[in-house]
Design an enzyme around this catalytic site. Structure first.
Site: not given
Ligand code: IDP
Length: 151
Positions: A9, A49, A103, A113, A116, A127
């Protein structure tokens, strides 16, 4: 075989962590099928997303992923590879991610974070087709070390 789409990212690129993060994936023994630096458009972000549309963090997530260039990679390995990569990546919130994970070693906050990784082989295929044209991928290539990584 199964494959995952990885996105380093904007924060990973800005912080000069492309090499260190890709190193971990290479050192593990996983194999690249594609790799490029690109700017994610808003339209692409909304497709990628799509499952999060309507959630409170969705707009911020789109802004984050489109804010600066990313590095995208397709990584392939035997069955179980996608789960293995997810374990290497760690929990969604870096504050809670285990040390030793990407992470957990490089981040502190959920909105930054770093990476992805596809959450299933099916997502990996979907994807990959969103981010790469077939001509950009080398689906089959021999690597000299393959016999030293897989029995
Ligand atoms: P993942 O990336 O660990 O699979 P997902 O739940 O699929 O997590 O969420 C996708 C992305 O959305 C996360 O990597 C993060 O960048 C963002 N995200 C998820 N939950 C939150 C939140 O509560 N606050 C801000 N960003 C979030």
């Amino acid at each position: 075989m199964e494959r995952a789409l990885i996105i380093l990212k904007p924060d990973a690129v800005q912080r000069g962590l492309v090499g260190p993060i890709l190193s971990r994936i290479e050192q593990r023994g996983l194999k690249l099928q594609g790799l490029k630096l690109m700017q994610v458009t808003e339209a692409l972000a909304r497709i990628h997303y799509g499952e999060h549309e309507g959630k409170p963090f969705f707009q911020g997530l789109v802004e984050y992923i489109t804010s600066a260039p990313v590095v995208v990679a397709v990584v392939v390995g035997k069955a179980g590879t996608v789960e293995m990569i997810r374990t290497m990546v760690g929990a969604t919130n870096p504050a809670k991610a285990a040390p030793g994970t990407i992470r957990g070693d490089f981040g502190v906050e959920i909105g930054r974070n770093l990476i992805h990784a596809s959450d299933s082989p099916e997502s990996g295929e979907r994807e990959t087709s969103i981010f790469f044209d077939d001509a950009e991928l080398i689906q089959q290539w021999d690597r000299a070390t393959d016999a030293w990584i897989y029995e």
